[in-house]
Structure formats: C-alpha cells, structure tokens
Design an enzyme around this catalytic site. Structure first.
Site, PDB file in Angstrom:
ATOM      1  N   THR A 155       0.845  -1.193   0.000  1.00  0.00           N
ATOM      2  CA  THR A 155       0.000   0.000   0.000  1.00  0.00           C
ATOM      3  C   THR A 155       0.876   1.237   0.000  1.00  0.00           C
ATOM      4  O   THR A 155       2.039   1.170   0.382  1.00  0.00           O
ATOM      5  CB  THR A 155      -0.917   0.041   1.244  1.00  0.00           C
ATOM      6  OG1 THR A 155      -1.858   1.112   1.109  1.00  0.00           O
ATOM      7  CG2 THR A 155      -0.132   0.269   2.529  1.00  0.00           C
ATOM      8  N   ALA A 211      -0.992   6.162   3.637  1.00  0.00           N
ATOM      9  CA  ALA A 211      -0.277   6.493   4.881  1.00  0.00           C
ATOM     10  C   ALA A 211      -1.116   6.152   6.114  1.00  0.00           C
ATOM     11  O   ALA A 211      -0.590   5.723   7.139  1.00  0.00           O
ATOM     12  CB  ALA A 211       0.078   7.972   4.882  1.00  0.00           C
ATOM     13  N   ASP A 230      -7.790  -5.986   1.140  1.00  0.00           N
ATOM     14  CA  ASP A 230      -8.879  -5.460   0.327  1.00  0.00           C
ATOM     15  C   ASP A 230     -10.132  -5.463   1.202  1.00  0.00           C
ATOM     16  O   ASP A 230     -10.338  -6.378   1.999  1.00  0.00           O
ATOM     17  CB  ASP A 230      -9.085  -6.300  -0.930  1.00  0.00           C
ATOM     18  CG  ASP A 230      -9.819  -5.498  -2.005  1.00  0.00           C
ATOM     19  OD1 ASP A 230      -9.673  -4.259  -2.041  1.00  0.00           O
ATOM     20  OD2 ASP A 230     -10.557  -6.099  -2.818  1.00  0.00           O
ATOM     21  N   PHE A 235     -13.521   8.127   6.369  1.00  0.00           N
ATOM     22  CA  PHE A 235     -13.504   8.190   4.906  1.00  0.00           C
ATOM     23  C   PHE A 235     -14.515   7.187   4.351  1.00  0.00           C
ATOM     24  O   PHE A 235     -15.164   6.456   5.113  1.00  0.00           O
ATOM     25  CB  PHE A 235     -12.094   7.898   4.372  1.00  0.00           C
ATOM     26  CG  PHE A 235     -11.682   6.454   4.522  1.00  0.00           C
ATOM     27  CD1 PHE A 235     -11.292   5.963   5.749  1.00  0.00           C
ATOM     28  CD2 PHE A 235     -11.709   5.583   3.435  1.00  0.00           C
ATOM     29  CE1 PHE A 235     -10.927   4.624   5.895  1.00  0.00           C
ATOM     30  CE2 PHE A 235     -11.336   4.249   3.561  1.00  0.00           C
ATOM     31  CZ  PHE A 235     -10.943   3.774   4.804  1.00  0.00           C
ATOM     32  N   ARG A 257     -10.873  -3.614   9.562  1.00  0.00           N
ATOM     33  CA  ARG A 257      -9.429  -3.619   9.260  1.00  0.00           C
ATOM     34  C   ARG A 257      -8.626  -3.931  10.522  1.00  0.00           C
ATOM     35  O   ARG A 257      -7.698  -4.732  10.507  1.00  0.00           O
ATOM     36  CB  ARG A 257      -9.007  -2.273   8.664  1.00  0.00           C
ATOM     37  CG  ARG A 257      -7.719  -2.343   7.883  1.00  0.00           C
ATOM     38  CD  ARG A 257      -7.498  -1.169   6.941  1.00  0.00           C
ATOM     39  NE  ARG A 257      -8.292  -0.029   7.278  1.00  0.00           N
ATOM     40  CZ  ARG A 257      -9.402   0.324   6.619  1.00  0.00           C
ATOM     41  NH1 ARG A 257      -9.805  -0.349   5.577  1.00  0.00           N
ATOM     42  NH2 ARG A 257     -10.109   1.360   7.007  1.00  0.00           N
TER      43      ARG A 257
HETATM   44  P1  IMP Z   1      -9.872  -0.629   0.141  1.00  0.00           P
HETATM   45  O1  IMP Z   1      -9.846  -2.030  -0.314  1.00  0.00           O
HETATM   46  O2  IMP Z   1      -9.369  -0.459   1.535  1.00  0.00           O
HETATM   47  O3  IMP Z   1      -9.256   0.320  -0.818  1.00  0.00           O
HETATM   48  O4  IMP Z   1     -11.406  -0.231   0.246  1.00  0.00           O
HETATM   49  C1  IMP Z   1     -12.267  -0.201  -0.886  1.00  0.00           C
HETATM   50  C2  IMP Z   1     -13.372   0.800  -0.638  1.00  0.00           C
HETATM   51  O5  IMP Z   1     -14.149   0.372   0.487  1.00  0.00           O
HETATM   52  C3  IMP Z   1     -12.890   2.205  -0.271  1.00  0.00           C
HETATM   53  O6  IMP Z   1     -12.699   2.985  -1.416  1.00  0.00           O
HETATM   54  C4  IMP Z   1     -14.031   2.728   0.569  1.00  0.00           C
HETATM   55  O7  IMP Z   1     -15.047   3.222  -0.250  1.00  0.00           O
HETATM   56  C5  IMP Z   1     -14.545   1.490   1.268  1.00  0.00           C
HETATM   57  N1  IMP Z   1     -13.931   1.357   2.604  1.00  0.00           N
HETATM   58  C6  IMP Z   1     -12.881   0.573   2.954  1.00  0.00           C
HETATM   59  N2  IMP Z   1     -12.604   0.697   4.259  1.00  0.00           N
HETATM   60  C7  IMP Z   1     -13.516   1.572   4.749  1.00  0.00           C
HETATM   61  C8  IMP Z   1     -13.739   2.104   6.052  1.00  0.00           C
HETATM   62  O8  IMP Z   1     -13.048   1.808   7.030  1.00  0.00           O
HETATM   63  N3  IMP Z   1     -14.762   2.973   6.160  1.00  0.00           N
HETATM   64  C9  IMP Z   1     -15.553   3.334   5.121  1.00  0.00           C
HETATM   65  N4  IMP Z   1     -15.374   2.885   3.887  1.00  0.00           N
HETATM   66  C10 IMP Z   1     -14.355   1.997   3.696  1.00  0.00           C
END
Ligand code: IMP
Length: 200
Positions: free
Chosen positions: A7, A10, A68, A156, A185
């Site tokens: 990744t 940050a 992911d 976010f 996460r």
């Molecule tokens: P990524 O795999 O962490 O990039 O997450 C994919 C998408 O899921 C992101 O672009 C967000 O729209 C949503 N997302 C992931 N983690 C979160 C979170 O902790 N809160 C809210 N949306 C999340």
C-alpha cells in the site's frame, strides 16, 4: 523481520505499524521503489488481496501482505462488496457519489443490515521453494446497518452512513479511536499480528 505492506496509503500504514509494534519492520510500496498502481482485477476481496501481495512477491522477491475491503449490504445481496470503491462508476473512490448511490438503492428499504469485511493476504518467502511462497489469509468483519442519511465528519469512504452494532452513531461520528478498536481492518490486522508475532 522485514515485510512489505502493499500500500501507499499512509493512514493504513500507520494503523498497521501501531498494532504490530516495533518488532516487525513494515515497509510500504514506495519504500521498495514500487510506484505501480497494482490493478485490482479480482472478483472477490480474497482474489484482489492476493493479486496485490503476489505482485510484490513476484517482482521483488520479498515477503508481503495486502488488504482489500468491501461493504456488504444484505438487502443488496452483498453489493457493493468488492466494487465498493467504484460503486457509483467512473474512476472510483468518489465517496459522496458512492454513498448517494447506496442510499438511493436502499430508499424505502427497512432491512438495512450490512457489514464491512477486510481480507489480508500474506505471502512469505519460502526458503526451500523460492518460487512458491507460503500463503495465509486473515479476515476481519464488523457488522452494523446503513443509516438513512449521512452523519459525522470523520473517517472516509462509507463511514458517515455505517452504524456499527452496539452503537447509535456512525463511524464518522464515533471517530478514529473507537473505530480503530472495532473496525474490520483492525480485526484483520490483529489476526495478522497474532500470526506474525507467534512465528517470530
Ligand atoms: P480498500 O480495499 O481499503 O481500498 O477499500 C475499498 C473501498 O471500500 C474504499 O474505497 C471505501 O469506499 C470502502 N472502505 C474501505 N474501508 C472503509 C472504512 O473503514 N470505512 C468506510 N469505507 C471503507
């Protein structure tokens, strides 16, 4: 022990470093000189996490993990799921458009159960078979429901419309300290941390 986290986010990097502590050295893609935006072409969170970790293993020969995440809404049969970042179309990562679309899809729907799910794929260098990494996957889930409108400013993505079970405020209202204790996460990273610390 040194390990790459695939990744350049940050926020994710500091979250993981604080959970893992100083005994395991975590480096980012930019730390190893990787500037490629690794395409997420998988159809599941598991596939995408593995694709990102495998890219680093194959190109740099280093142990690596990648994550992911998707928001899975029961009434929408698990959507937006693996397409959470690109739910409203376009280049993706437009959180306002994604939330608008989701609230529209759930308009008038009383059944609003949902969950965030994070998958972490870990590929470790196998001294006996250099081409064949040792693979493990870890999962973290937080259940909750989708609000009927946005609440709060922090966080976010879908944070303003996700209310975790046991709370009556959204992730965006609860703030980072509470979210990082109960989030999908954090739970996946705790599994990874337990595994890495046990093998040290
Ligand atoms: P990524 O795999 O962490 O990039 O997450 C994919 C998408 O899921 C992101 O672009 C967000 O729209 C949503 N997302 C992931 N983690 C979160 C979170 O902790 N809160 C809210 N949306 C999340």
């Amino acid at each position: 022990m040194k390990i790459v986290f695939a990744t350049n986010n940050a926020h994710k990097l500091s979250e993981i470093k604080s959970i893992l502590g100083s005994s395991i050295e975590i480096v980012s893609l930019s730390d190893i000189g990787c500037t490629v935006d690794i395409p997420e072409t998988g159809k599941t969170l598991e596939e995408n996490a593995r694709i990102k970790a495998a890219y680093v293993f194959e190109h740099y020969g280093l142990s690596c993990f990648a994550d992911d995440t998707g928001l899975e809404v029961e009434a929408l049969h698990g959507a937006p799921g693996v397409y959470s970042a690109r739910y409203a179309g376009g280049a993706g990562h437009d959180s306002e458009a994604n939330m608008r679309k989701l609230l529209g899809e759930l308009s008038g729907e009383p059944h609003r159960n949902a969950r965030f799910r994070t998958v972490i794929s870990l590929l470790q260098v196998n001294e006996n078979h250099p081409q064949k990494p040792i693979e493990h996957q870890f999962e973290g889930i937080v259940t909750g429901h989708i609000a009927t409108e946005k609440h709060g400013q922090e966080g976010f993505g879908y944070d303003p419309i996700f209310i975790p079970d046991g709370y009556n405020q959204s992730f965006a209202e609860l703030g980072e300290t509470i979210k990082n204790k109960i989030s999908h996460r954090a739970r996946a990273v705790e599994q990874l941390a337990l595994f890495l610390k046990a093998g040290r």
